[in-house]
Design a protein around this motif. Structure first.
Motif, PDB file in Angstrom:
ATOM      1  N   ASN A  30      23.655  26.679 -64.691  1.00 58.75           N
ATOM      2  CA  ASN A  30      22.733  25.847 -65.458  1.00 58.75           C
ATOM      3  C   ASN A  30      21.926  24.887 -64.580  1.00 58.75           C
ATOM      4  OD1 ASN A  30      21.510  25.073 -67.882  1.00 58.75           O
ATOM      5  ND2 ASN A  30      22.930  23.363 -68.165  1.00 58.75           N
ATOM      6  N   TYR A  31      22.027  25.037 -63.266  1.00 62.00           N
ATOM      7  CA  TYR A  31      21.145  24.314 -62.339  1.00 62.00           C
ATOM      8  C   TYR A  31      20.466  25.365 -61.464  1.00 62.00           C
ATOM      9  CZ  TYR A  31      23.474  19.855 -63.442  1.00 62.00           C
ATOM     10  OH  TYR A  31      23.975  18.737 -64.075  1.00 62.00           O
ATOM     11  N   GLU A  32      19.165  25.215 -61.250  1.00 64.67           N
ATOM     12  CA  GLU A  32      18.392  26.256 -60.564  1.00 64.67           C
ATOM     13  C   GLU A  32      18.957  26.593 -59.191  1.00 64.67           C
ATOM     14  OE1 GLU A  32      13.813  27.020 -58.976  1.00 64.67           O
ATOM     15  OE2 GLU A  32      14.207  25.585 -60.593  1.00 64.67           O
ATOM     16  N   ALA A  33      19.250  25.567 -58.382  1.00 69.17           N
ATOM     17  CA  ALA A  33      19.722  25.829 -57.018  1.00 69.17           C
ATOM     18  C   ALA A  33      21.081  26.516 -57.017  1.00 69.17           C
ATOM     19  CB  ALA A  33      19.783  24.530 -56.229  1.00 69.17           C
ATOM     20  N   HIS A  34      21.955  26.153 -57.978  1.00 74.67           N
ATOM     21  CA  HIS A  34      23.261  26.813 -58.049  1.00 74.67           C
ATOM     22  C   HIS A  34      23.099  28.265 -58.483  1.00 74.67           C
ATOM     23  CE1 HIS A  34      27.448  27.628 -58.643  1.00 74.67           C
ATOM     24  NE2 HIS A  34      27.292  27.799 -59.949  1.00 74.67           N
ATOM     25  N   ALA A  35      22.201  28.511 -59.437  1.00 73.86           N
ATOM     26  CA  ALA A  35      21.950  29.891 -59.852  1.00 73.86           C
ATOM     27  C   ALA A  35      21.511  30.734 -58.665  1.00 73.86           C
ATOM     28  CB  ALA A  35      20.893  29.924 -60.959  1.00 73.86           C
ATOM     29  N   GLN A  36      20.673  30.150 -57.820  1.00 73.48           N
ATOM     30  CA  GLN A  36      20.194  30.883 -56.647  1.00 73.48           C
ATOM     31  C   GLN A  36      21.325  31.122 -55.642  1.00 73.48           C
ATOM     32  OE1 GLN A  36      17.004  28.234 -55.516  1.00 73.48           O
ATOM     33  NE2 GLN A  36      15.459  29.468 -56.561  1.00 73.48           N
ATOM     34  N   MET A 169      19.179  20.000 -65.146  1.00 78.55           N
ATOM     35  CA  MET A 169      19.748  21.157 -65.846  1.00 78.55           C
ATOM     36  C   MET A 169      18.632  22.083 -66.336  1.00 78.55           C
ATOM     37  SD  MET A 169      22.751  19.665 -68.284  1.00 78.55           S
ATOM     38  CE  MET A 169      24.238  18.938 -67.610  1.00 78.55           C
ATOM     39  N   ILE A 170      18.875  23.385 -66.249  1.00 79.28           N
ATOM     40  CA  ILE A 170      17.937  24.348 -66.821  1.00 79.28           C
ATOM     41  C   ILE A 170      17.922  24.196 -68.339  1.00 79.28           C
ATOM     42  CG2 ILE A 170      17.429  26.810 -67.110  1.00 79.28           C
ATOM     43  CD1 ILE A 170      18.817  27.263 -64.372  1.00 79.28           C
ATOM     44  N   TRP A 171      19.101  24.072 -68.922  1.00 79.72           N
ATOM     45  CA  TRP A 171      19.268  23.832 -70.358  1.00 79.72           C
ATOM     46  C   TRP A 171      19.940  22.474 -70.523  1.00 79.72           C
ATOM     47  CZ3 TRP A 171      17.045  27.139 -73.736  1.00 79.72           C
ATOM     48  CH2 TRP A 171      16.679  28.397 -73.239  1.00 79.72           C
ATOM     49  N   ASN A 172      19.279  21.542 -71.215  1.00 86.24           N
ATOM     50  CA  ASN A 172      19.838  20.204 -71.356  1.00 86.24           C
ATOM     51  C   ASN A 172      20.957  20.200 -72.408  1.00 86.24           C
ATOM     52  OD1 ASN A 172      18.775  19.612 -74.030  1.00 86.24           O
ATOM     53  ND2 ASN A 172      16.778  19.229 -73.087  1.00 86.24           N
ATOM     54  N   PRO A 173      21.744  19.114 -72.490  1.00 81.31           N
ATOM     55  CA  PRO A 173      22.882  19.106 -73.413  1.00 81.31           C
ATOM     56  C   PRO A 173      22.540  19.456 -74.857  1.00 81.31           C
ATOM     57  CG  PRO A 173      23.109  17.308 -71.868  1.00 81.31           C
ATOM     58  CD  PRO A 173      21.762  17.927 -71.603  1.00 81.31           C
ATOM     59  N   PHE A 193      31.656  22.192 -70.966  1.00 83.21           N
ATOM     60  CA  PHE A 193      31.328  21.952 -69.568  1.00 83.21           C
ATOM     61  C   PHE A 193      29.929  22.531 -69.329  1.00 83.21           C
ATOM     62  CE2 PHE A 193      35.702  21.058 -69.579  1.00 83.21           C
ATOM     63  CZ  PHE A 193      36.139  20.571 -68.340  1.00 83.21           C
ATOM     64  N   THR A 194      29.007  21.716 -68.822  1.00 83.99           N
ATOM     65  CA  THR A 194      27.587  22.055 -68.895  1.00 83.99           C
ATOM     66  C   THR A 194      26.999  22.699 -67.641  1.00 83.99           C
ATOM     67  OG1 THR A 194      26.975  19.810 -68.204  1.00 83.99           O
ATOM     68  CG2 THR A 194      27.164  20.227 -70.587  1.00 83.99           C
ATOM     69  N   GLY A 195      27.822  23.057 -66.662  1.00 90.05           N
ATOM     70  CA  GLY A 195      27.309  23.708 -65.465  1.00 90.05           C
ATOM     71  C   GLY A 195      27.296  22.763 -64.273  1.00 90.05           C
ATOM     72  N   THR A 196      27.128  23.334 -63.086  1.00 84.77           N
ATOM     73  CA  THR A 196      27.291  22.579 -61.848  1.00 84.77           C
ATOM     74  C   THR A 196      26.067  22.689 -60.950  1.00 84.77           C
ATOM     75  OG1 THR A 196      28.921  22.136 -60.080  1.00 84.77           O
ATOM     76  CG2 THR A 196      28.322  24.433 -60.465  1.00 84.77           C
ATOM     77  N   PRO A 197      25.755  21.646 -60.177  1.00 85.53           N
ATOM     78  CA  PRO A 197      24.666  21.739 -59.197  1.00 85.53           C
ATOM     79  C   PRO A 197      25.044  22.651 -58.025  1.00 85.53           C
ATOM     80  CG  PRO A 197      25.238  19.442 -59.679  1.00 85.53           C
ATOM     81  CD  PRO A 197      26.334  20.304 -60.236  1.00 85.53           C
ATOM     82  N   ALA A 198      24.107  22.851 -57.128  1.00 85.60           N
ATOM     83  CA  ALA A 198      24.365  23.641 -55.919  1.00 85.60           C
ATOM     84  C   ALA A 198      25.367  22.921 -55.025  1.00 85.60           C
ATOM     85  CB  ALA A 198      23.072  23.878 -55.162  1.00 85.60           C
ATOM     86  N   GLY A 199      25.969  23.697 -54.120  1.00 87.93           N
ATOM     87  CA  GLY A 199      26.876  23.122 -53.133  1.00 87.93           C
ATOM     88  C   GLY A 199      28.338  23.420 -53.374  1.00 87.93           C
ATOM     89  N   VAL A 200      28.638  24.362 -54.280  1.00 88.72           N
ATOM     90  CA  VAL A 200      30.034  24.703 -54.528  1.00 88.72           C
ATOM     91  C   VAL A 200      30.670  25.238 -53.243  1.00 88.72           C
ATOM     92  CG1 VAL A 200      29.615  25.180 -56.958  1.00 88.72           C
ATOM     93  CG2 VAL A 200      29.460  27.039 -55.321  1.00 88.72           C
TER      94      VAL A 200
END
Length: 227
Positions: A30-36, A169-173, A193-200
């Motif tokens: 749900n975050y663009e950079a994490h999706a990538q 967020m790509i999709w807000n709460p 749980f609404t998703g995580t930013p990049a950097g996992v």
């Protein structure tokens, strides 16, 4: 007579009351950079959901054991929505009325098992839905305001690994609540749980994680030896 285990309860900020937890829903990518970084398309495809058992909850964080059958155990810091009112097929405008509060959470993931399942087209259950995989800080009641923006950060042993803003967020709460309620009626006690930013990334035994979201109580977790 079989005695069932009691469902867990979450901590409520500034109160001795507890929030009874029913179901745990999670949003993927749900975050663009994490999706990538996970090899996905960051554009606004409809959000997809997976679940965790309520028994995966770790109220207040603390020490959690490194899980069995994995050698690549990842953190994912997230904003969590606590649902306090039932609703089905609610509009985006109606969505805020279902919110009871917000909290900081971790979607802990057996990344090696997730990758193997994804490559074979198998479900994600063994990689996402397991004991101690959903640490949760105290829930801040919505009376103190909705969370629509604010910095989110995760550190491991004091070093920043994830940093972003809830507004990214790509999709807000509210959109998440509306989309999920179209598939499944939501009830008081549900967590999203609404998703995580990049950097996992991976953790090892002894690592200390801290997740912060502006305006919410932080979540601290230490990775302990396998149970």
């Amino acid at each position: 007579m079989i005695e069932l285990a009691a469902l867990p309860t979450a901590i409520v900020e500034g109160s001795s009351d507890r929030f009874p937890v029913g179901r745990i829903f999670c949003v993927g990518r749900n975050y663009e950079a994490h999706a990538q970084e996970m090899g996905g398309n960051p554009h606004r495809d409809p959000p997809f959901f997976f679940t965790k058992f309520p028994q995966a909850l770790v109220p207040g964080g603390g020490a959690i054991p490194y899980p069995p059958k994995s050698t690549n155990y990842h953190y994912e810091g997230e904003l969590v929505i606590a649902i306090g009112k039932a609703g089905a097929a609610v509009s985006i405008e109606e969505a805020p009325s279902l919110v009871w509060g917000y909290a900081v959470g971790l979607d802990m993931t057996r990344r090696d098992l997730q990758t193997a399942s994804r490559d074979k087209g198998y479900p994600w259950d063994t990689s996402k839905n397991f004991a101690f995989s959903a640490p949760l800080a105290a829930i801040r009641p919505v009376a103190k305001g909705h969370v629509v923006k604010g910095a989110i950060e995760l550190t491991v042993n004091g070093e920043t690994k994830q940093r972003g803003d809830i507004a990214e967020m790509i999709w807000n709460p509210n959109e998440i609540i509306s989309q999920l309620s179209a598939f499944e009626k939501l009830y008081p006690g549900d967590l999203i749980f609404t998703g995580t930013p990049a950097g996992v990334g991976a953790v090892t035994v002894g690592d200390v994680l801290r997740v912060t979201i502006e305006g919410l109580q932080p979540l601290d977790v230490t990775i302990a030896n396998p149970a």
